[in-house]
Design an enzyme around this catalytic site. Sequence first.
Site, PDB file in Angstrom:
ATOM      1  N   TYR A 185       0.857  -1.195   0.000  1.00 55.93           N
ATOM      2  CA  TYR A 185       0.000   0.000   0.000  1.00 55.93           C
ATOM      3  C   TYR A 185       0.889   1.239   0.000  1.00 55.93           C
ATOM      4  O   TYR A 185       1.737   1.395   0.879  1.00 55.93           O
ATOM      5  CB  TYR A 185      -0.920  -0.001   1.224  1.00 55.93           C
ATOM      6  CG  TYR A 185      -1.784  -1.234   1.273  1.00 55.93           C
ATOM      7  CD1 TYR A 185      -2.942  -1.315   0.497  1.00 55.93           C
ATOM      8  CD2 TYR A 185      -1.433  -2.325   2.047  1.00 55.93           C
ATOM      9  CE1 TYR A 185      -3.720  -2.462   0.499  1.00 55.93           C
ATOM     10  CE2 TYR A 185      -2.195  -3.483   2.051  1.00 55.93           C
ATOM     11  CZ  TYR A 185      -3.342  -3.543   1.274  1.00 55.93           C
ATOM     12  OH  TYR A 185      -4.105  -4.688   1.270  1.00 55.93           O
ATOM     13  N   TYR A 186       0.674   2.096  -0.989  1.00 56.61           N
ATOM     14  CA  TYR A 186       1.561   3.251  -1.152  1.00 56.61           C
ATOM     15  C   TYR A 186       1.062   4.478  -0.391  1.00 56.61           C
ATOM     16  O   TYR A 186       0.820   5.541  -0.964  1.00 56.61           O
ATOM     17  CB  TYR A 186       1.774   3.529  -2.650  1.00 56.61           C
ATOM     18  CG  TYR A 186       2.548   2.404  -3.291  1.00 56.61           C
ATOM     19  CD1 TYR A 186       3.937   2.354  -3.217  1.00 56.61           C
ATOM     20  CD2 TYR A 186       1.883   1.343  -3.910  1.00 56.61           C
ATOM     21  CE1 TYR A 186       4.655   1.292  -3.762  1.00 56.61           C
ATOM     22  CE2 TYR A 186       2.591   0.279  -4.454  1.00 56.61           C
ATOM     23  CZ  TYR A 186       3.977   0.266  -4.372  1.00 56.61           C
ATOM     24  OH  TYR A 186       4.682  -0.791  -4.904  1.00 56.61           O
ATOM     25  N   HIS A 232       3.682   4.091   5.934  1.00 57.76           N
ATOM     26  CA  HIS A 232       3.407   3.449   7.229  1.00 57.76           C
ATOM     27  C   HIS A 232       4.640   2.706   7.711  1.00 57.76           C
ATOM     28  O   HIS A 232       5.508   2.345   6.925  1.00 57.76           O
ATOM     29  CB  HIS A 232       2.208   2.504   7.105  1.00 57.76           C
ATOM     30  CG  HIS A 232       2.406   1.437   6.071  1.00 57.76           C
ATOM     31  ND1 HIS A 232       2.171   1.645   4.718  1.00 57.76           N
ATOM     32  CD2 HIS A 232       2.848   0.162   6.170  1.00 57.76           C
ATOM     33  CE1 HIS A 232       2.458   0.553   4.053  1.00 57.76           C
ATOM     34  NE2 HIS A 232       2.874  -0.378   4.907  1.00 57.76           N
TER      35      HIS A 232
HETATM   36  P1  M7G Z   1       2.579  -3.198   3.522  1.00 59.54           P
HETATM   37  O1  M7G Z   1       4.035  -3.062   3.784  1.00 59.54           O
HETATM   38  O2  M7G Z   1       1.977  -2.177   2.602  1.00 59.54           O
HETATM   39  O3  M7G Z   1       2.218  -4.566   2.897  1.00 59.54           O
HETATM   40  O4  M7G Z   1       1.888  -3.174   4.934  1.00 59.54           O
HETATM   41  P2  M7G Z   1       2.045  -6.051   3.362  1.00 59.54           P
HETATM   42  O5  M7G Z   1       0.548  -6.210   3.554  1.00 59.54           O
HETATM   43  O6  M7G Z   1       2.533  -6.797   2.159  1.00 59.54           O
HETATM   44  O7  M7G Z   1       2.848  -6.258   4.598  1.00 59.54           O
HETATM   45  C1  M7G Z   1       0.554  -2.937   5.158  1.00 59.54           C
HETATM   46  C2  M7G Z   1       0.244  -3.392   6.580  1.00 59.54           C
HETATM   47  O8  M7G Z   1      -1.054  -2.962   6.927  1.00 59.54           O
HETATM   48  C3  M7G Z   1       0.276  -4.909   6.701  1.00 59.54           C
HETATM   49  O9  M7G Z   1       1.044  -5.285   7.820  1.00 59.54           O
HETATM   50  C4  M7G Z   1      -1.209  -5.276   6.831  1.00 59.54           C
HETATM   51  O10 M7G Z   1      -1.415  -6.417   7.639  1.00 59.54           O
HETATM   52  C5  M7G Z   1      -1.805  -4.034   7.462  1.00 59.54           C
HETATM   53  N1  M7G Z   1      -3.212  -3.828   7.103  1.00 59.54           N
HETATM   54  C6  M7G Z   1      -3.771  -4.001   5.884  1.00 59.54           C
HETATM   55  N2  M7G Z   1      -5.103  -3.666   5.936  1.00 59.54           N
HETATM   56  C7  M7G Z   1      -6.003  -3.744   4.823  1.00 59.54           C
HETATM   57  C8  M7G Z   1      -5.390  -3.281   7.215  1.00 59.54           C
HETATM   58  C9  M7G Z   1      -6.575  -2.807   7.859  1.00 59.54           C
HETATM   59  O11 M7G Z   1      -7.648  -2.651   7.274  1.00 59.54           O
HETATM   60  N3  M7G Z   1      -6.435  -2.515   9.184  1.00 59.54           N
HETATM   61  C10 M7G Z   1      -5.255  -2.659   9.864  1.00 59.54           C
HETATM   62  N4  M7G Z   1      -5.248  -2.354  11.155  1.00 59.54           N
HETATM   63  N5  M7G Z   1      -4.124  -3.069   9.271  1.00 59.54           N
HETATM   64  C11 M7G Z   1      -4.175  -3.387   7.960  1.00 59.54           C
END
Ligand code: M7G
Length: 309
Positions: free
Chosen positions: A236-237, A240
């Site tokens: 997700y861009y 975070h």
């Molecule tokens: P990322 O590095 O963009 O990608 O991290 P990844 O999913 O490949 O690790 C996004 C982070 O946000 C991940 O650790 C996800 O588990 C977390 N995440 C994703 N979503 C859709 C949600 C959400 O709706 N709520 C919460 N609290 N965390 C989320």
Amino acid sequence: PKSLEQLNGFTFEKIINEDPATHSLTLLGSFPDAHGQNEITAIVRIEKTALNASDAERLFGENSMIRRAVLEESTDIYTWMFAWLGENRERDVKINVICPATEVHIRKYTRQEVVMISETPELYEQVVKPYIQAFPPSRTQWVENILTGLSEQNKLLYSSDQFVILPDMKWDLKTISSLYLTVIAQDRTIRSMRDLRKEHVGLLKSIRRKSYSIVKNKWDLGPGSLRLFIHYQPSYYHFHVHVVNANYQTGNAGMMVGQAHLLEDVISLLELEDGTGPGIFERMTLTYAVGDQHGLHKAFKEAGAVLDG
Ligand code: M7G
């Protein structure tokens, strides 16, 4: 012990290992000897068995194996629940649902081979930047929902005009050894680590400071017990930071070298910038693994950037 009855003769002393990644507990204790006179030291490792692929069709539906499910959270297209496979049990499974799932989600969750890519600044401009810009805003609707107060509000551990901190969707919310929080920046202009500049050092340090103090206050874990990192590439861009128990080990690629960059190292690199000319992340070549199902894979291949596998 050869039977449940004999197993129940176990006297529990202490837990010697707890591994959320393999869903196991290793216990130290003892069993009585055959005459019931002496206690014999024993190690018992209990592990939840893998889910059976042949059960896939009866997990849900009329004859579902699932007896009870409780909604934990639901936001945009993401929902997560805890469920039980029988009565009077510790909750058995965590169920994550993405619905409707986009092509990008399907690719992300599909098992795939990875190849290493060295992303030069030129390759970033030519391939990655357009890829990021092509994502519709709906891709990060869940982030907007959090930032604008529409979802997960009762989960927020911290909120300011700079960032929010809350439990990551991956976490079961109770196993401290797999503690996993996410810190989401309010600044929508930082799409990824590539956009970080010296001017963001203040923000990154506040994220570090607040994450430390919140985890200390709430779970009594000190800074030495936390691994703070940034993904490149992320899914997700919207900028975070991942905040994870330093002792948590998972086979998950998310903590592998290449994709995970320690927040500490990123701060240190940015501090080396003299503030004039292009920043470190504008000049650096970043090397990471990309799955052959990843949206960038084809574009990299066409650009001749995929190393021989
Ligand atoms: P990322 O590095 O963009 O990608 O991290 P990844 O999913 O490949 O690790 C996004 C982070 O946000 C991940 O650790 C996800 O588990 C977390 N995440 C994703 N979503 C859709 C949600 C959400 O709706 N709520 C919460 N609290 N965390 C989320």
